[in-house]
Design a protein around this motif. Sequence first.
Motif, PDB file in Angstrom:
ATOM      1  N   GLY A 149       0.795  -1.299   0.236  1.00  0.00           N
ATOM      2  CA  GLY A 149       0.032  -0.177   0.158  1.00  0.00           C
ATOM      3  C   GLY A 149       0.840   1.443  -0.124  1.00  0.00           C
ATOM      4  N   ALA A 150       2.153   1.112   1.126  1.00  0.00           N
ATOM      5  CA  ALA A 150       3.103   2.575   0.618  1.00  0.00           C
ATOM      6  C   ALA A 150       3.814   2.273  -0.625  1.00  0.00           C
ATOM      7  N   CYS A 151       3.916   1.833  -1.306  1.00  0.00           N
ATOM      8  CA  CYS A 151       4.567   1.592  -2.655  1.00  0.00           C
ATOM      9  C   CYS A 151       3.936   1.387  -3.353  1.00  0.00           C
ATOM     10  N   MET A 152       2.286   1.670  -3.824  1.00  0.00           N
ATOM     11  CA  MET A 152       1.544   1.832  -4.444  1.00  0.00           C
ATOM     12  C   MET A 152       1.001   3.428  -4.241  1.00  0.00           C
ATOM     13  N   ARG A 153       1.234   4.174  -2.866  1.00  0.00           N
ATOM     14  CA  ARG A 153       0.476   5.331  -2.988  1.00  0.00           C
ATOM     15  C   ARG A 153       1.700   6.614  -3.185  1.00  0.00           C
ATOM     16  N   ALA A 154       3.251   6.071  -3.018  1.00  0.00           N
ATOM     17  CA  ALA A 154       4.414   6.380  -2.960  1.00  0.00           C
ATOM     18  C   ALA A 154       4.420   6.605  -4.597  1.00  0.00           C
ATOM     19  N   LEU A 155       4.268   5.736  -5.017  1.00  0.00           N
ATOM     20  CA  LEU A 155       4.192   6.135  -6.713  1.00  0.00           C
ATOM     21  C   LEU A 155       3.269   6.946  -7.532  1.00  0.00           C
ATOM     22  N   GLU A 156       1.758   7.158  -6.882  1.00  0.00           N
ATOM     23  CA  GLU A 156       0.463   8.098  -7.259  1.00  0.00           C
ATOM     24  C   GLU A 156       1.514  10.036  -6.700  1.00  0.00           C
ATOM     25  N   HIS A 157       2.118   9.858  -5.740  1.00  0.00           N
ATOM     26  CA  HIS A 157       2.891  10.880  -5.450  1.00  0.00           C
ATOM     27  C   HIS A 157       4.196  11.260  -6.476  1.00  0.00           C
ATOM     28  N   LEU A 158       4.493   9.953  -6.873  1.00  0.00           N
ATOM     29  CA  LEU A 158       6.042  10.751  -7.239  1.00  0.00           C
ATOM     30  C   LEU A 158       5.469  10.556  -8.630  1.00  0.00           C
ATOM     31  N   ARG A 159       4.603  11.048  -9.145  1.00  0.00           N
ATOM     32  CA  ARG A 159       4.072  10.988 -10.758  1.00  0.00           C
ATOM     33  C   ARG A 159       4.365  12.532 -11.317  1.00  0.00           C
ATOM     34  N   PRO A 160       4.206  13.593 -10.527  1.00  0.00           N
ATOM     35  CA  PRO A 160       3.932  14.749 -11.166  1.00  0.00           C
ATOM     36  C   PRO A 160       5.071  15.406 -10.712  1.00  0.00           C
ATOM     37  N   TRP A 161       6.238  14.306 -10.078  1.00  0.00           N
ATOM     38  CA  TRP A 161       8.067  14.714  -9.624  1.00  0.00           C
ATOM     39  C   TRP A 161       8.385  14.603 -10.462  1.00  0.00           C
ATOM     40  N   SER A 162       7.932  13.382 -11.563  1.00  0.00           N
ATOM     41  CA  SER A 162       9.122  12.426 -12.488  1.00  0.00           C
ATOM     42  C   SER A 162       9.081  13.315 -13.445  1.00  0.00           C
ATOM     43  N   ARG A 206      -1.996   4.248 -15.475  1.00  0.00           N
ATOM     44  CA  ARG A 206      -2.921   2.751 -14.969  1.00  0.00           C
ATOM     45  C   ARG A 206      -3.114   1.780 -14.893  1.00  0.00           C
ATOM     46  N   ASP A 207      -2.357   1.117 -15.839  1.00  0.00           N
ATOM     47  CA  ASP A 207      -1.875  -0.051 -15.490  1.00  0.00           C
ATOM     48  C   ASP A 207      -1.495  -0.798 -14.004  1.00  0.00           C
ATOM     49  N   VAL A 208      -0.740   0.018 -14.025  1.00  0.00           N
ATOM     50  CA  VAL A 208      -0.304  -0.364 -12.391  1.00  0.00           C
ATOM     51  C   VAL A 208      -1.441  -0.288 -11.603  1.00  0.00           C
ATOM     52  N   ARG A 209      -2.063   0.688 -11.452  1.00  0.00           N
ATOM     53  CA  ARG A 209      -2.970   0.216 -10.496  1.00  0.00           C
ATOM     54  C   ARG A 209      -4.332  -0.252 -10.503  1.00  0.00           C
ATOM     55  N   ARG A 210      -4.078  -1.808 -11.147  1.00  0.00           N
ATOM     56  CA  ARG A 210      -5.055  -3.021 -11.129  1.00  0.00           C
ATOM     57  C   ARG A 210      -4.732  -3.785 -10.360  1.00  0.00           C
ATOM     58  N   LEU A 211      -3.437  -3.200 -10.023  1.00  0.00           N
ATOM     59  CA  LEU A 211      -2.605  -4.548  -9.123  1.00  0.00           C
ATOM     60  C   LEU A 211      -3.441  -4.286  -7.768  1.00  0.00           C
ATOM     61  N   TRP A 212      -3.662  -3.397  -7.013  1.00  0.00           N
ATOM     62  CA  TRP A 212      -4.982  -3.418  -5.674  1.00  0.00           C
ATOM     63  C   TRP A 212      -6.135  -4.621  -5.971  1.00  0.00           C
ATOM     64  N   ASP A 213      -6.761  -4.665  -6.844  1.00  0.00           N
ATOM     65  CA  ASP A 213      -8.062  -5.840  -7.769  1.00  0.00           C
ATOM     66  C   ASP A 213      -6.865  -6.877  -8.039  1.00  0.00           C
ATOM     67  N   GLU A 214      -6.755  -6.876  -8.845  1.00  0.00           N
ATOM     68  CA  GLU A 214      -5.966  -8.407  -8.788  1.00  0.00           C
ATOM     69  C   GLU A 214      -5.042  -9.793  -7.653  1.00  0.00           C
ATOM     70  N   LEU A 215      -4.702  -8.173  -6.742  1.00  0.00           N
ATOM     71  CA  LEU A 215      -3.667  -9.042  -5.747  1.00  0.00           C
ATOM     72  C   LEU A 215      -4.751  -8.864  -4.232  1.00  0.00           C
ATOM     73  N   GLY A 216      -6.341  -8.210  -4.801  1.00  0.00           N
ATOM     74  CA  GLY A 216      -7.043  -8.832  -3.530  1.00  0.00           C
ATOM     75  C   GLY A 216      -6.718  -7.536  -2.503  1.00  0.00           C
ATOM     76  N   VAL A 217      -6.535  -6.816  -2.301  1.00  0.00           N
ATOM     77  CA  VAL A 217      -5.937  -5.334  -1.098  1.00  0.00           C
ATOM     78  C   VAL A 217      -6.555  -4.698  -1.616  1.00  0.00           C
ATOM     79  N   THR A 218      -7.190  -4.417  -0.519  1.00  0.00           N
ATOM     80  CA  THR A 218      -8.284  -3.086   0.321  1.00  0.00           C
ATOM     81  C   THR A 218      -8.127  -1.631   0.036  1.00  0.00           C
ATOM     82  N   PRO A 219      -7.332  -0.649  -0.586  1.00  0.00           N
ATOM     83  CA  PRO A 219      -7.099   0.809  -0.019  1.00  0.00           C
ATOM     84  C   PRO A 219      -7.571   1.383   1.059  1.00  0.00           C
ATOM     85  N   ARG A 220      -6.511   1.765   1.687  1.00  0.00           N
ATOM     86  CA  ARG A 220      -6.898   1.982   2.894  1.00  0.00           C
ATOM     87  C   ARG A 220      -7.105   3.855   3.448  1.00  0.00           C
TER      88      ARG A 220
END
Length: 220
Positions: A149-162, A206-220
């Motif tokens: 969860g922390a890694c996926m959120r970090a990826l979202e926050h890093l997108r505008p900075w790259s 957006r393809d990376v976001r599908r990992l939440w569903d594929e791995l059955g992880v619920t965002p918190r």
Amino acid sequence: MRSTTTEPGEPEPGPHGPAKQACLLICEHCDSVYRRQPLARKQTAHCLRCGAVLERGRRLNCDQLLALTIAAGILFALANLFPVIHISLQGLSNEATLWESVRALAHGRITPIALVAGLAIIFAPLLQIALLIWVLGHARAGRTAPGFGACMRALEHLRPWSMLEVCLLGILVAIIKLAGMLNVSPGAGLWAMAMLTILIILIAGRDVRRLWDELGVTPR
């Protein structure tokens, strides 16, 4: 393709567990709630209220994303090891890598610009690639990466900075402007950075976001 929608703010009927949440989409712009519809490869779901893109049909699977991420890591190394630009005049020549360019900015009164440049063109892409390899490598093995969860959120926050594409455009403008006064040519690092820019756009979308569903992880 437009997805079936409920009225904004209307509660969804039935249970609200992880399985139910995985079937919902929320518009990032107006917070409208939608039921997820299966999409083919080139189909797109749009928000009925504001027209924003909710979801696209998946283009890349986990194996393809991981392969592209490893390729991006190789290109990142090449972009930092080889010069991005060659300059010569009357027998004198000079060249610079991305890291040397950031170091040059660090001298004088523009040190804050060097910090921003280093974050945008070196540290943010490097961290993106490292996090993607971490989560995709575990996902390919059918496991959820520690700290997913922390890694996926970090990826979202890093997108505008790259901002590799901004740096690439700046270098091309500099080459064109200096070409009338000096002998300027792009280096191997610039070509590597151009290909890296394309790969980062492909794998960090957006393809990376599908990992939440594929791995059955619920965002918190």
